[in-house]
Scaffold this motif. Structure first.
Motif, PDB file in Angstrom:
ATOM      1  N   GLU A  46       0.825  -1.203   0.000  1.00  0.00           N
ATOM      2  CA  GLU A  46       0.000   0.000   0.000  1.00  0.00           C
ATOM      3  C   GLU A  46       0.866   1.263   0.000  1.00  0.00           C
ATOM      4  N   VAL A  47       1.922   1.259   0.797  1.00  0.00           N
ATOM      5  CA  VAL A  47       2.822   2.407   0.843  1.00  0.00           C
ATOM      6  C   VAL A  47       3.530   2.559  -0.497  1.00  0.00           C
ATOM      7  N   GLU A  48       3.889   1.442  -1.101  1.00  0.00           N
ATOM      8  CA  GLU A  48       4.531   1.501  -2.419  1.00  0.00           C
ATOM      9  C   GLU A  48       3.592   2.111  -3.457  1.00  0.00           C
ATOM     10  N   ALA A  49       2.323   1.703  -3.431  1.00  0.00           N
ATOM     11  CA  ALA A  49       1.350   2.254  -4.378  1.00  0.00           C
ATOM     12  C   ALA A  49       1.151   3.752  -4.141  1.00  0.00           C
ATOM     13  N   LEU A  50       1.083   4.168  -2.880  1.00  0.00           N
ATOM     14  CA  LEU A  50       0.942   5.584  -2.575  1.00  0.00           C
ATOM     15  C   LEU A  50       2.175   6.378  -3.016  1.00  0.00           C
ATOM     16  N   SER A  51       3.354   5.792  -2.861  1.00  0.00           N
ATOM     17  CA  SER A  51       4.580   6.460  -3.306  1.00  0.00           C
ATOM     18  C   SER A  51       4.581   6.618  -4.821  1.00  0.00           C
ATOM     19  N   ASP A  52       4.115   5.594  -5.538  1.00  0.00           N
ATOM     20  CA  ASP A  52       4.022   5.685  -6.992  1.00  0.00           C
ATOM     21  C   ASP A  52       3.047   6.782  -7.413  1.00  0.00           C
ATOM     22  N   LEU A  53       1.907   6.871  -6.710  1.00  0.00           N
ATOM     23  CA  LEU A  53       0.941   7.940  -7.001  1.00  0.00           C
ATOM     24  C   LEU A  53       1.527   9.317  -6.712  1.00  0.00           C
ATOM     25  N   TYR A  54       2.278   9.434  -5.632  1.00  0.00           N
ATOM     26  CA  TYR A  54       2.937  10.690  -5.290  1.00  0.00           C
ATOM     27  C   TYR A  54       3.888  11.104  -6.413  1.00  0.00           C
ATOM     28  N   ASP A  55       4.698  10.157  -6.887  1.00  0.00           N
ATOM     29  CA  ASP A  55       5.646  10.463  -7.955  1.00  0.00           C
ATOM     30  C   ASP A  55       4.925  10.834  -9.250  1.00  0.00           C
ATOM     31  N   LEU A  56       3.828  10.142  -9.563  1.00  0.00           N
ATOM     32  CA  LEU A  56       3.052  10.453 -10.761  1.00  0.00           C
ATOM     33  C   LEU A  56       2.444  11.854 -10.661  1.00  0.00           C
ATOM     34  N   ASN A  57       1.881  12.196  -9.508  1.00  0.00           N
ATOM     35  CA  ASN A  57       1.332  13.542  -9.312  1.00  0.00           C
ATOM     36  C   ASN A  57       2.423  14.600  -9.418  1.00  0.00           C
ATOM     37  N   ALA A  58       3.607  14.317  -8.910  1.00  0.00           N
ATOM     38  CA  ALA A  58       4.716  15.267  -9.001  1.00  0.00           C
ATOM     39  C   ALA A  58       5.108  15.484 -10.462  1.00  0.00           C
ATOM     40  N   ALA A  59       5.133  14.421 -11.243  1.00  0.00           N
ATOM     41  CA  ALA A  59       5.470  14.541 -12.658  1.00  0.00           C
ATOM     42  C   ALA A  59       4.408  15.347 -13.408  1.00  0.00           C
ATOM     43  N   ILE A  60       3.140  15.104 -13.102  1.00  0.00           N
ATOM     44  CA  ILE A  60       2.051  15.854 -13.742  1.00  0.00           C
ATOM     45  C   ILE A  60       2.140  17.330 -13.366  1.00  0.00           C
ATOM     46  N   LEU A  61       2.391  17.614 -12.095  1.00  0.00           N
ATOM     47  CA  LEU A  61       2.513  18.998 -11.642  1.00  0.00           C
ATOM     48  C   LEU A  61       3.683  19.695 -12.334  1.00  0.00           C
ATOM     49  N   ALA A  62       4.806  19.002 -12.470  1.00  0.00           N
ATOM     50  CA  ALA A  62       5.963  19.588 -13.150  1.00  0.00           C
ATOM     51  C   ALA A  62       5.638  19.876 -14.614  1.00  0.00           C
ATOM     52  N   HIS A  63       4.929  18.966 -15.255  1.00  0.00           N
ATOM     53  CA  HIS A  63       4.564  19.151 -16.661  1.00  0.00           C
ATOM     54  C   HIS A  63       3.597  20.326 -16.819  1.00  0.00           C
ATOM     55  N   LEU A  64       2.587  20.414 -15.965  1.00  0.00           N
ATOM     56  CA  LEU A  64       1.619  21.500 -16.053  1.00  0.00           C
ATOM     57  C   LEU A  64       2.232  22.848 -15.692  1.00  0.00           C
ATOM     58  N   SER A  65       3.149  22.852 -14.728  1.00  0.00           N
ATOM     59  CA  SER A  65       3.761  24.124 -14.330  1.00  0.00           C
ATOM     60  C   SER A  65       4.692  24.655 -15.408  1.00  0.00           C
ATOM     61  N   ALA A  66       5.155  23.791 -16.318  1.00  0.00           N
ATOM     62  CA  ALA A  66       6.009  24.239 -17.409  1.00  0.00           C
ATOM     63  C   ALA A  66       5.234  25.144 -18.365  1.00  0.00           C
ATOM     64  N   PHE A  67       3.916  24.993 -18.434  1.00  0.00           N
ATOM     65  CA  PHE A  67       3.097  25.841 -19.296  1.00  0.00           C
ATOM     66  C   PHE A  67       2.952  27.252 -18.749  1.00  0.00           C
ATOM     67  N   THR A  68       2.924  27.389 -17.446  1.00  0.00           N
ATOM     68  CA  THR A  68       2.621  28.679 -16.833  1.00  0.00           C
ATOM     69  C   THR A  68       3.831  29.379 -16.225  1.00  0.00           C
ATOM     70  N   SER A  69       4.955  28.721 -16.180  1.00  0.00           N
ATOM     71  CA  SER A  69       6.110  29.294 -15.500  1.00  0.00           C
ATOM     72  C   SER A  69       7.365  29.055 -16.338  1.00  0.00           C
TER      73      SER A  69
END
Length: 112
Positions: A46-69
């Motif tokens: 469960e912790v591994e799955a949550l860590s994977d989701l955290y990393d995926l959200n971080a990647a999405i946030l980095a990709h989206l922030s590249a458009f605005t910053s």
């Protein structure tokens, strides 16, 4: 047992144990690096799955922030058990390959 041996055993108790909770609530306790890698015994699927989701959200946030910053947000990935050991082995393999290349070049008469 020496006091140091007892303390070592206490530090390896599960994080949710009563002893660890009491140590954490003690205002005089000094904690080390909070970013240390998790213990394998506490890294459940469960912790591994949550860590994977955290990393995926971080990647999405980095990709989206590249458009605005001009400077995208960079969130470091979650630590995994055995990460330090894998990094050490990778460095050893890299050093070994560098030495082998140096020896091969020396045998061929090539100076670097």
């Amino acid at each position: 047992m020496t006091p140091d041996e007892v303390w070592d055993l206490i530090t390896y108790l599960p994080r949710d144990s009563a002893t660890q909770s009491a140590i954490f609530e003690d205002p005089e306790t000094v904690f080390g690096d909070e970013a240390a890698e998790p213990r394998l015994t506490e890294y459940s699927p469960e912790v591994e799955a949550l860590s994977d989701l955290y990393d995926l959200n971080a990647a999405i946030l980095a990709h989206l922030s590249a458009f605005t910053s001009r400077k995208p947000v960079r969130i470091p990935p979650r630590r995994r058990p055995g990460e330090a050991r894998r990094r050490q082995l990778k460095a050893q393999r890299r050093e070994q390959a560098r030495q082998e290349w140096a020896e091969l070049l020396a045998q061929m008469g090539v100076t670097a």
